[in-house]
Design a protein around this motif. Structure first.
Motif, PDB file in Angstrom:
ATOM      1  N   LYS A  15       0.826  -1.208   0.000  1.00 58.40           N
ATOM      2  CA  LYS A  15       0.000   0.000   0.000  1.00 58.40           C
ATOM      3  C   LYS A  15       0.860   1.257   0.000  1.00 58.40           C
ATOM      4  N   ASN A  16       1.928   1.257   0.784  1.00 57.08           N
ATOM      5  CA  ASN A  16       2.764   2.445   0.906  1.00 57.08           C
ATOM      6  C   ASN A  16       4.209   2.036   0.638  1.00 57.08           C
ATOM      7  N   SER A  17       4.703   2.347  -0.538  1.00 53.00           N
ATOM      8  CA  SER A  17       6.041   1.902  -0.917  1.00 53.00           C
ATOM      9  C   SER A  17       7.126   2.573  -0.083  1.00 53.00           C
ATOM     10  N   TYR A  18       6.898   3.808   0.376  1.00 55.34           N
ATOM     11  CA  TYR A  18       7.901   4.489   1.196  1.00 55.34           C
ATOM     12  C   TYR A  18       8.078   3.751   2.518  1.00 55.34           C
ATOM     13  N   VAL A  19       6.978   3.420   3.173  1.00 58.48           N
ATOM     14  CA  VAL A  19       7.057   2.699   4.450  1.00 58.48           C
ATOM     15  C   VAL A  19       7.692   1.336   4.232  1.00 58.48           C
ATOM     16  N   ALA A  20       7.329   0.668   3.153  1.00 55.82           N
ATOM     17  CA  ALA A  20       7.898  -0.650   2.869  1.00 55.82           C
ATOM     18  C   ALA A  20       9.404  -0.556   2.649  1.00 55.82           C
ATOM     19  N   GLU A  23      11.140  -0.091   6.035  1.00 58.52           N
ATOM     20  CA  GLU A  23      11.159  -1.350   6.785  1.00 58.52           C
ATOM     21  C   GLU A  23      12.194  -2.309   6.201  1.00 58.52           C
ATOM     22  N   PHE A  24      12.287  -2.378   4.879  1.00 61.29           N
ATOM     23  CA  PHE A  24      13.283  -3.229   4.223  1.00 61.29           C
ATOM     24  C   PHE A  24      14.690  -2.797   4.612  1.00 61.29           C
ATOM     25  N   ALA A  25      14.951  -1.483   4.590  1.00 57.85           N
ATOM     26  CA  ALA A  25      16.278  -0.967   4.935  1.00 57.85           C
ATOM     27  C   ALA A  25      16.606  -1.250   6.400  1.00 57.85           C
ATOM     28  N   ARG A  26      15.606  -1.110   7.288  1.00 55.17           N
ATOM     29  CA  ARG A  26      15.829  -1.387   8.713  1.00 55.17           C
ATOM     30  C   ARG A  26      16.194  -2.855   8.926  1.00 55.17           C
ATOM     31  N   ARG A  27      15.467  -3.741   8.266  1.00 55.91           N
ATOM     32  CA  ARG A  27      15.758  -5.174   8.403  1.00 55.91           C
ATOM     33  C   ARG A  27      17.122  -5.529   7.820  1.00 55.91           C
TER      34      ARG A  27
END
Length: 64
Positions: A15-20, A23-27
Motif C-alpha cells: 500500500k505504501n512503498s515508502y514505508v515498505a 522497513e526493508f532498509a531497517r531489516r
C-alpha cells in the motif's frame, strides 16, 4: 527488457512503498549488525546540576 521484467516481477504489491522501503532498509541493517556481531546500548549518567525550584518541589527529597 520487457521480457526480463515480466519474468522477475513477483507480483508483490504494498500500500505504501515508502514505508515498505524503510522497513526493508531497517531489516537489512539489522541483519548486517547481527552477522557482524555488533551491538549498541545507550545509558545516561547525566544529572541536572541545578535543584528544582517552585512550591511543588518544596517537599521533594534528593535522589541519592
Amino acid at each position: 527488457m520487457a521480457v526480463l521484467a515480466s519474468r522477475s516481477w513477483t507480483g508483490f504489491v504494498v500500500k505504501n512503498s515508502y514505508v515498505a522501503s524503510q522497513e526493508f532498509a531497517r531489516r537489512k541493517r539489522a541483519g548486517r549488525r547481527r552477522r557482524s556481531g555488533w551491538s549498541a546500548s545507550l545509558q545516561s549518567q547525566w544529572r541536572d546540576p541545578l535543584p528544582p525550584e517552585g512550591p511543588e518541589w518544596q517537599d521533594a527529597k534528593p535522589v541519592a
